[in-house]
Design an enzyme around this catalytic site. Sequence first.
Site, PDB file in Angstrom:
ATOM      1  N   ASP A  52       3.962   2.876  -8.008  1.00 27.02           N
ATOM      2  CA  ASP A  52       4.839   3.974  -8.458  1.00 27.02           C
ATOM      3  C   ASP A  52       6.210   3.835  -7.816  1.00 27.02           C
ATOM      4  O   ASP A  52       6.369   3.160  -6.796  1.00 27.02           O
ATOM      5  CB  ASP A  52       4.234   5.353  -8.142  1.00 27.02           C
TER       6      ASP A  52
ATOM      7  N   ASP B 162      10.730  -1.577  -3.315  1.00 21.97           N
ATOM      8  CA  ASP B 162       9.874  -0.432  -2.920  1.00 21.97           C
ATOM      9  C   ASP B 162       9.087   0.045  -4.126  1.00 21.97           C
ATOM     10  O   ASP B 162       9.516   0.933  -4.822  1.00 21.97           O
ATOM     11  CB  ASP B 162      10.777   0.666  -2.341  1.00 21.97           C
TER      12      ASP B 162
ATOM     13  N   GLU C 230       2.192   6.971  -3.959  1.00 23.49           N
ATOM     14  CA  GLU C 230       2.748   6.870  -2.595  1.00 23.49           C
ATOM     15  C   GLU C 230       4.019   7.689  -2.479  1.00 23.49           C
ATOM     16  O   GLU C 230       4.252   8.353  -1.467  1.00 23.49           O
ATOM     17  CB  GLU C 230       3.031   5.398  -2.253  1.00 23.49           C
TER      18      GLU C 230
END
Length: 458
Positions: free
Chosen positions: A87, A118, A152
């Site tokens: 995600d 990320d 997350e």
Amino acid sequence: MAKLDAYLTQHADRFEEELCELLRIASISADSRHRPDVVAAADWVAGQFRRLGFATDVVPTAGHPIVVASSPPQPGKPTVMVYGHYDVQPVDPLDQWISPPFEPTRRNGNLYARGATDDKGQMFTHIKSAEAVLACDGQLPLNLKFLIEGEEEVGSLNLEKFVAEHSDRLACDLIVISDTSQLGPGQPAITYGLRGIACYELRLRGPRQDLHSGTFGGAITNPARALAILLASLVDDQGRVTLPGFYDEVVPLSDAERQQMAALPLSEAAFYASVGVGAGWGEAGFSALERRTARPTFDVNGIWGGYQGEGFKTVLPAVAGAKFSFRLVPDQDPVKISAALRSWIEQRCPPGIDYELIDAHGAKAVVVPLDSPAMAAASRAIERGFGSRPFAIREGGSIPVISTFRQRLGVDTLLLGWGLNDDNTHSPNEKFCLADFHRGIKASACLWHELAALPSLR
Ligand code: BES
Ligand code: ZN
């Protein structure tokens, strides 16, 4: 080694193309309109594992799915579990992106896209390293499990439940995560500490509806002003959080650790300049590096209330609100912080204002031992992948599930970050250095061999 290098070189372009496929999927976990994209990203990741011949499951949760995969079992060999997330964070402000966030674009040796570093790009290095080792050796030197989640960036609440309920299935000797950063370009690092977090939303309500500020201003409490006072008084003029008991459980930094941090080749002036400010701010008595990695903090993440449109509207708003968070260090407990915050607000919320405090999510900080054999193995693997020995650093971000891994699975985590501090994570023009992507794949492949050669991972 030569065989591995040849494979990595031969397939480098395809690895990048595959990463671009994943980066095109707008898997923004915080935004329910992107739910189909989140599911598509989970399925895409699962497809990668199935192609490797791993037993693969896409596990539905009350929120976003979790991808669980395991290499064909080799009894007697140690098991390492890679954790990562597919995600990504929201993309606003969209107009500040040079190329659109979900159209991965190469510029100056970097790949630009939301999630590039990320964590899609970093997580993907471990999938490709598994592919490369399998292709070169016919088998992996140890058992690999992968746990790749889709929440997350919104606190990992469903994953934490899953880990607690499936500790057998997730049993392993060590966890590996690449979702952190290097010290700088050409300065790889192993992160031995991350901060915890406690996130809240505070809504203040005053009059029944917005009012004319000329007719009513001065006679009743303005919720936006009440909010400003509450938020501002959470930190004193020494940069310390004012919640009673906030520092009670903070483990002080040892002199040795402070010296080790001070010795890192970093310049505060260069750090401030890198983010476009002339001067810093923070808790008195600590360096910028200490303040942003190893001391607890309070930050407003969003704030609203009243008129924000074109021109002026002289209004006394009915509501005002903010989202804010504390970053925590060992041994602070987010549950205790929540209780302290609730009673602090209860005592200070002024007459004429009703409040609602929403406790979003929290996680404890982590610090892992630096002297383990696994740490030494990781250091050697990074040296082989990146060409120089890693620094040992603490970082200020949070990966909520790590403390749950420690608690529920009884294992430590190696944080091997391939990112850079200027990767623009959570902000416009996120990027990942492509050379670091490939170095990360090589370091990861070397890591499996280095870990497998240890007498024990525990
Ligand atoms: N990759 C980051 C964690 C991170 C950030 C590590 C900076 C080291 C330095 C992770 O994806 C992240 O952003 N986590 C969130 C968690 C939060 C939403 C619960 C964070 O730290 O804000
Ligand atoms: Zn993040």
